[in-house]
Design a protein around this motif. Structure first.
Motif, mmCIF file in Angstrom:
data_model
loop_
_atom_site.group_PDB
_atom_site.id
_atom_site.type_symbol
_atom_site.label_atom_id
_atom_site.label_comp_id
_atom_site.label_asym_id
_atom_site.label_seq_id
_atom_site.Cartn_x
_atom_site.Cartn_y
_atom_site.Cartn_z
ATOM 1 N N CYS A 159 0.866 -1.182 0.000
ATOM 2 C CA CYS A 159 0.000 0.000 0.000
ATOM 3 C C CYS A 159 0.901 1.228 0.000
ATOM 4 O O CYS A 159 1.873 1.300 0.759
ATOM 5 C CB CYS A 159 -0.921 -0.016 1.214
ATOM 6 N N ALA A 160 0.560 2.183 -0.873
ATOM 7 C CA ALA A 160 1.502 3.263 -1.179
ATOM 8 C C ALA A 160 1.858 4.115 0.040
ATOM 9 O O ALA A 160 2.927 4.699 0.090
ATOM 10 C CB ALA A 160 0.902 4.146 -2.269
ATOM 11 N N TYR A 161 0.943 4.181 1.011
ATOM 12 C CA TYR A 161 1.143 5.070 2.168
ATOM 13 C C TYR A 161 1.823 4.364 3.345
ATOM 14 O O TYR A 161 2.176 4.993 4.328
ATOM 15 C CB TYR A 161 -0.229 5.597 2.653
ATOM 16 N N CYS A 162 1.999 3.041 3.267
ATOM 17 C CA CYS A 162 2.211 2.262 4.502
ATOM 18 C C CYS A 162 3.668 1.870 4.724
ATOM 19 O O CYS A 162 4.335 1.332 3.835
ATOM 20 C CB CYS A 162 1.326 1.018 4.454
ATOM 21 N N ILE A 163 4.118 2.063 5.943
ATOM 22 C CA ILE A 163 5.508 1.784 6.307
ATOM 23 C C ILE A 163 5.684 0.336 6.826
ATOM 24 O O ILE A 163 6.802 -0.161 6.954
ATOM 25 C CB ILE A 163 5.985 2.812 7.385
ATOM 26 N N VAL A 164 4.549 -0.321 7.079
ATOM 27 C CA VAL A 164 4.633 -1.636 7.745
ATOM 28 C C VAL A 164 5.482 -2.664 6.979
ATOM 29 O O VAL A 164 6.323 -3.346 7.589
ATOM 30 C CB VAL A 164 3.212 -2.182 8.047
ATOM 31 N N PRO A 165 5.332 -2.793 5.646
ATOM 32 C CA PRO A 165 6.176 -3.787 4.966
ATOM 33 C C PRO A 165 7.668 -3.499 5.137
ATOM 34 O O PRO A 165 8.482 -4.424 5.158
ATOM 35 C CB PRO A 165 5.747 -3.660 3.499
ATOM 36 N N THR A 166 8.028 -2.209 5.282
ATOM 37 C CA THR A 166 9.432 -1.859 5.512
ATOM 38 C C THR A 166 9.858 -2.217 6.930
ATOM 39 O O THR A 166 10.936 -2.779 7.152
ATOM 40 C CB THR A 166 9.638 -0.328 5.329
ATOM 41 N N THR A 167 9.030 -1.874 7.903
ATOM 42 C CA THR A 167 9.465 -2.087 9.289
ATOM 43 C C THR A 167 9.336 -3.552 9.712
ATOM 44 O O THR A 167 10.153 -4.048 10.468
ATOM 45 C CB THR A 167 8.654 -1.213 10.270
ATOM 46 N N ARG A 168 8.315 -4.220 9.200
ATOM 47 C CA ARG A 168 8.082 -5.589 9.688
ATOM 48 C C ARG A 168 8.476 -6.653 8.690
ATOM 49 O O ARG A 168 8.429 -7.847 9.008
ATOM 50 C CB ARG A 168 6.621 -5.757 10.103
ATOM 51 N N PRO A 304 -2.607 12.138 -0.875
ATOM 52 C CA PRO A 304 -2.213 13.117 -1.885
ATOM 53 C C PRO A 304 -3.195 13.184 -3.056
ATOM 54 O O PRO A 304 -3.561 12.155 -3.624
ATOM 55 C CB PRO A 304 -0.840 12.611 -2.345
ATOM 56 N N GLY A 305 -3.616 14.400 -3.360
ATOM 57 C CA GLY A 305 -4.489 14.625 -4.510
ATOM 58 C C GLY A 305 -5.957 14.350 -4.247
ATOM 59 O O GLY A 305 -6.778 14.494 -5.163
ATOM 60 N N PRO A 333 2.538 11.326 5.658
ATOM 61 C CA PRO A 333 3.569 10.793 4.751
ATOM 62 C C PRO A 333 4.670 10.080 5.532
ATOM 63 O O PRO A 333 5.121 10.581 6.559
ATOM 64 C CB PRO A 333 4.138 12.055 4.080
ATOM 65 N N ARG A 334 5.069 8.918 5.053
ATOM 66 C CA ARG A 334 6.113 8.137 5.720
ATOM 67 C C ARG A 334 7.269 7.952 4.750
ATOM 68 O O ARG A 334 7.095 7.355 3.688
ATOM 69 C CB ARG A 334 5.579 6.745 6.132
ATOM 70 N N SER A 335 8.412 8.464 5.113
ATOM 71 C CA SER A 335 9.500 8.445 4.128
ATOM 72 C C SER A 335 9.893 7.001 3.807
ATOM 73 O O SER A 335 9.878 6.126 4.678
ATOM 74 C CB SER A 335 10.686 9.285 4.619
ATOM 75 N N GLY A 336 10.152 6.766 2.542
ATOM 76 C CA GLY A 336 10.464 5.408 2.099
ATOM 77 C C GLY A 336 9.268 4.721 1.466
ATOM 78 O O GLY A 336 9.411 3.690 0.814
ATOM 79 N N THR A 337 8.057 5.282 1.667
ATOM 80 C CA THR A 337 6.888 4.679 1.011
ATOM 81 C C THR A 337 6.694 5.335 -0.364
ATOM 82 O O THR A 337 7.195 6.440 -0.600
ATOM 83 C CB THR A 337 5.608 4.908 1.848
ATOM 84 N N ALA A 338 5.926 4.656 -1.227
ATOM 85 C CA ALA A 338 5.705 5.196 -2.575
ATOM 86 C C ALA A 338 4.978 6.542 -2.509
ATOM 87 O O ALA A 338 5.284 7.469 -3.264
ATOM 88 C CB ALA A 338 4.894 4.197 -3.401
ATOM 89 N N ALA A 339 4.008 6.661 -1.587
ATOM 90 C CA ALA A 339 3.218 7.900 -1.539
ATOM 91 C C ALA A 339 4.052 9.089 -1.065
ATOM 92 O O ALA A 339 3.695 10.236 -1.349
ATOM 93 C CB ALA A 339 2.009 7.707 -0.625
ATOM 94 N N ARG A 341 6.622 10.084 -2.201
ATOM 95 C CA ARG A 341 7.174 10.799 -3.356
ATOM 96 C C ARG A 341 6.145 11.763 -3.964
ATOM 97 O O ARG A 341 6.476 12.598 -4.780
ATOM 98 C CB ARG A 341 7.640 9.792 -4.425
ATOM 99 N N LEU A 342 4.872 11.617 -3.557
ATOM 100 C CA LEU A 342 3.831 12.530 -4.056
ATOM 101 C C LEU A 342 3.762 13.741 -3.124
ATOM 102 O O LEU A 342 4.062 13.619 -1.932
ATOM 103 C CB LEU A 342 2.465 11.812 -4.039
ATOM 104 N N PRO A 343 3.359 14.886 -3.649
ATOM 105 C CA PRO A 343 3.250 16.049 -2.753
ATOM 106 C C PRO A 343 2.136 15.828 -1.720
ATOM 107 O O PRO A 343 1.044 15.358 -2.086
ATOM 108 C CB PRO A 343 2.901 17.203 -3.710
ATOM 109 N N ASP A 344 2.422 16.127 -0.476
ATOM 110 C CA ASP A 344 1.412 16.022 0.591
ATOM 111 C C ASP A 344 0.593 17.308 0.511
ATOM 112 O O ASP A 344 0.774 18.231 1.304
ATOM 113 C CB ASP A 344 2.146 15.880 1.941
ATOM 114 N N ASP A 345 -0.321 17.349 -0.485
ATOM 115 C CA ASP A 345 -0.889 18.631 -0.902
ATOM 116 C C ASP A 345 -2.224 18.979 -0.260
ATOM 117 O O ASP A 345 -2.825 19.997 -0.587
ATOM 118 C CB ASP A 345 -1.021 18.649 -2.441
#
Ligand code: SAM
Ligand code: SF4
Length: 435
Positions: A159-168, A304-305, A333-339, A341-345
């Protein structure tokens, strides 16, 4: 004997891990204390899912760090998702931290503490370890009738917003025999409600056993108790699970099925891996298959958007599906996730306004949905008395609290209650004659 103090933030899986850490330390001659001031080792198990959670934890770590000024021998450790995500950065932010052990390396806490004792300065431990913590040692008393069992760790979604796959990390399912044994032990020690945990329980798969089969095996543990699970993923929630839920009274009629957004475009941008039509099909099938099903969800506002019209699609979905309740979050926004990279607009005030709007809808819907329970008789688990007025608190299989008149009744018993009125999220009821 060394004394340790543990704090846990974030989800129930973190609570489970924290209890596992406690068991590991107790098995190695540490004793747990209730106050950090009296501890030789203070560990904080952390959450990274939103920035707010991390900021709060960093503030808390600064406070705990100040305790070291009074007790220079105290060791301060950070474990879990923040440790995994931030690594050495944590020591830069809070220099008094001695130990950083990531969510995928939790068993490294013990050797790291030993290294500290030898005067070494262990670096951050974030390399995944293929062994895991011992299961928590269940401790039951009248107040604690609930048991939790993590069946699957990590997540294979993206999921583009989610840090869980990175941390866990990627999914790892535990062996079904271990899980059945753990459930058995919990029931023997007094658990009356057991929740199987995972980021996506539906993708459980180990030793040829899938999730429906695991439910069947766990459900065979004898005794009077009920079984729940969370979280389900709309893509993987199968008809077979629904059939099992419908057929086994042991399985509570409640599904937490996060949708995140009612907008097809936003769902796609979130990379949620299902269409809105698919989600609606799953809900329809579940409601058809399982009598008295309660349904809950998670929502994110301000992805975003997200336009006003797209947010309205989320409101419309919630109105249409009439969830029993839902949890709504402002996109973070969680750095390292796909989202990231999108502007938190979406400005923070607009996210807040959308959240507030959803919460108004939630209150109204919960009230309306709960009115339908008035006059019905449901089986409840007696949980204990509330401390203020002595009311007896109980819980239905749908995960709804039913408040009963003050009376002598043992926590842990199952009884039938007739619902007399509903206010907001809470039901008020009267017990029928005992069985
Ligand atoms: N695995 C579960 C799922 O797929 O829904 C739950 C994962 S997460 C720990 C719990 C909830 O936090 C998610 O359902 C989502 O609504 C929310 N969440 C996750 N990342 C977020 C973010 N970056 N900003 C805001 N909310 C977020
Ligand atoms: Fe995160 Fe998506 Fe996995 Fe849930 S399914 S943990 S939201 S990546």
């Amino acid at each position: 004997m060394k004394r340790f103090y543990l704090e846990s933030y974030g989800c129930q899986m973190n609570v489970y891990d924290t209890q596992g850490l406690a068991r590991m330390l107790e098995d190695h001659a540490f004793v747990r204390v209730a106050e950090p001031e009296t501890a030789d080792v203070v560990l904080v198990n952390t959450c990274s899912v939103r920035e707010h959670a991390e900021e709060r934890t960093l503030n808390r770590l600064a406070v705990l760090g100040r305790l070291k000024a009074q007790n220079p021998n105290m060791k301060l450790g950070v474990c879990g998702c923040m440790a995994q995500r931030m690594g050495a950065e944590i020591k830069k932010r809070v220099p008094r931290v001695d130990l950083v052990v990531g969510a995928q390396a939790l068993p490294a806490v013990l050797p790291a503490l030993e290294a500290l004792d030898r005067g070494e300065k262990p670096g951050p431990q974030v390399e995944p370890l293929d062994h895991y913590l011992p299961p928590p040692r269940p401790r039951f008393d009248a107040k604690n009738l609930k048991g939790f069992v993590t069946i699957i760790r990590g997540c294979n979604k993206a999921c583009a917003y989610c840090i869980v796959p990175t941390t866990r990390g990627p999914e790892v399912s535990r062996h079904p025999d271990d899980l059945v044994l753990e459930v058995h032990e919990l029931v023997l020690r007094g658990a009356r409600e057991i929740t199987l945990l995972g980021q996506n329980v539906n993708s459980y798969q180990s030793a040829g056993v899938d999730f429906p089969e695991l439910l069947a095996r766990c459900g065979k543990v004898p005794g009077k108790w009920r079984l729940r699970f969370t979280t389900s993923h709309p893509r993987d929630m199968s008809r077979e699970v629904m059939r099992r839920m419908a057929a086994a009274p042991r399985l509570a009629p409640w599904i937490h099925l996060p949708v995140q957004s009612g907008s097809p475009r936003v769902l796609k941008a979130m990379n949620r891996d299902y269409s809105l039509e698919h989600y609606l099909d799953v809900i329809e099938a579940a409601r058809e298959a399982i009598p008295d099903l309660a349904l809950t969800t998670d929502l994110i506002v301000g992805f975003p958007g997200e336009t006003e019209a797209e947010f309205e699609e989320t409101v419309a979905l919630v109105e249409r599906l009439r969830y029993d309740t839902f949890y709504a979050f402002k996109y973070s926004p969680r750095s390292g996730t796909a989202a990231a990279r999108l502007p938190d607009d979406i400005p923070s005030e607009l996210k807040q306004a959308r959240l507030a709007r959803l919460l108004v809808v939630q209150r109204r819907l919960a009230h309306e949905v709960n009115q339908a329970y008035v006059g019905r008789t449901l089986e409840v688990l007696i949980e204990g008395a509330d401390s203020r007025r002595g009311h007896v608190l109980s819980r239905t299989g749908q995960n709804k609290i039913v408040v009963l008149e003050p009376q002598e009744i043992a926590p842990g018993t199952f009884r039938d209650a007739t619902i007399e009125r509903a206010e907001g999220q809470t039901l008020y009821g009267r017990l029928g004659a005992s069985a």
